[in-house]
Design an enzyme around this catalytic site. Structure first.
Site, PDB file in Angstrom:
ATOM      1  CE  LYS A  45      -3.890  -2.293   2.249  1.00  0.00           C
ATOM      2  NZ  LYS A  45      -4.592  -2.601   3.499  1.00  0.00           N
ATOM      3  CD  GLN A  89      -3.547  -4.332   6.730  1.00  0.00           C
ATOM      4  OE1 GLN A  89      -3.407  -3.310   6.098  1.00  0.00           O
ATOM      5  NE2 GLN A  89      -4.125  -5.407   6.214  1.00  0.00           N
ATOM      6  CG  ASP A 112      -9.880  -0.069   5.354  1.00  0.00           C
ATOM      7  OD1 ASP A 112      -9.606  -0.330   4.166  1.00  0.00           O
ATOM      8  OD2 ASP A 112      -9.145  -0.371   6.310  1.00  0.00           O
TER       9      ASP A 112
END
Ligand code: NAD
Length: 280
Positions: A45, A89, A112
């Site tokens: 990422k 994460q 997200d």
């Protein structure tokens, strides 16, 4: 359906958009603990973000960090003006309440799309931040002109990260959606009725060629490490019956990172008032 090619194009478009902003968007990632797979995801990422001109900041906490430590860091990142996007994460180490952490991220920075506000907007058919993988799936279907209006779409897997949000996006595009999962009876019959079949279970070979309708569009989200390498959830032989199919690797995977970058620019635009965020 070539996810690599489309992802490359989207990443170039994002880089172009970034160069037109007053300053580089800031994406902060939070990784707690030493999960090897998570470490690789975070590195990928960051690399992609840097290539697009996004300022990516890598925050790490040790495996034994407390819930307060994680919530404290998230709050710090919420408060920083130069940070447009915050990504925690998952999974978090045992003992840390993931729901609590997800709720702590400021919704406008929640690229997200896991915060209940953003998830709720999707449910209402007014999407704001949406998880990257479902966005990538829709972008691929659009790229290949797959007609969703009135189509029978079957989604296998009901996770918060793929199955549920992709079902909502398909519904919003006027597909007739069936959401299947591990308790579904007659899974094969349902799969065979699909014009568009999205499989996200993490079970290698769950869908065989005989479960695919001739000419159907098949999106294979699964990533399974086997002795023969990485495979999806759909048997390779299904490609011959399908009209369109995503390869694994090289299908949905590359799209996920591209859409995360695109969502980061979206967050930057929300925060600059260039796009209206419904909570402001
Ligand atoms: P998950 O484990 O959270 O959910 C799996 C879902 O599959 C569940 O809803 C379960 O009910 C369903 N399921 C399991 N076994 C089944 C069976 N035998 N029949 C029918 N349904 C069954 O998984 P997830 O996070 O949604 O991920 C699914 C897969 O997609 C994994 O392989 C994951 O690695 C992959 N994935 C890929 C990307 C990407 O970018 N390509 C992103 C996210 C997830």
């Amino acid at each position: 359906m070539d996810g690599r090619a489309l992802a490359e194009r989207i990443r170039a478009e994002v880089a172009n958009e970034v160069s037109g902003l007053d300053r580089a968007p800031g994406l902060a990632t939070v990784l707690v603990g030493d999960d090897a797979a998570s470490d690789i995801y975070i590195r990928n990422k960051h690399k992609a973000a840097r290539e697009a001109g996004i300022d990516a900041l890598d925050h790490r906490l040790p495996q034994d960090a407390s819930e307060e430590d994680v919530l404290g860091l998230v709050q710090e990142l919420n408060d920083k003006d130069e940070i447009d996007a915050v990504l925690v994460q998952l999974p978090l180490p045992k003992g840390i309440d993931e729901n609590k952490v997800i709720r702590a991220v400021e919704p406008v920075k929640d690229v997200d799309g896991f915060h209940p506000f953003n998830a709720g907007q999707l449910y209402l058919g007014e999407p704001t931040h949406v998880p990257a993988t479902p966005l990538g799936i829709l972008a691929l279907l659009d790229e290949y002109d797959v007609d969703l209006d009135g189509a029978s779409a079957v989604v296998i897997g009901r996770s918060q990260i793929v199955g549920k949000p992709v079902a909502h996006l398909l519904l919003q595009r006027n597909a007739t959606v069936t959401l299947c999962h591990s308790r579904t009876r007659d899974l094969a019959d349902r799969a065979r009725g699909a014009d568009v079949l999205v499989v996200a279970t993490g079970r290698a070979g769950l869908v065989g060629a005989e479960d695919v309708k001739e000419g159907a569009t098949v999106v294979d989200v699964g990533i399974n490490r086997t002795e023969t390498g990485i495979v999806g959830d759909v048997d390779a032989a299904a490609a011959e019956r399908a009209g369109l199919v995503t390869p694994v690797p090289g299908g949905v995977g590359p799209m996920t990172i591209a859409m995360l970058l695109s969502s980061t620019v979206r967050a930057a635009r929300y925060r600059r008032g260039e796009l209206a965020y419904p909570l402001e």
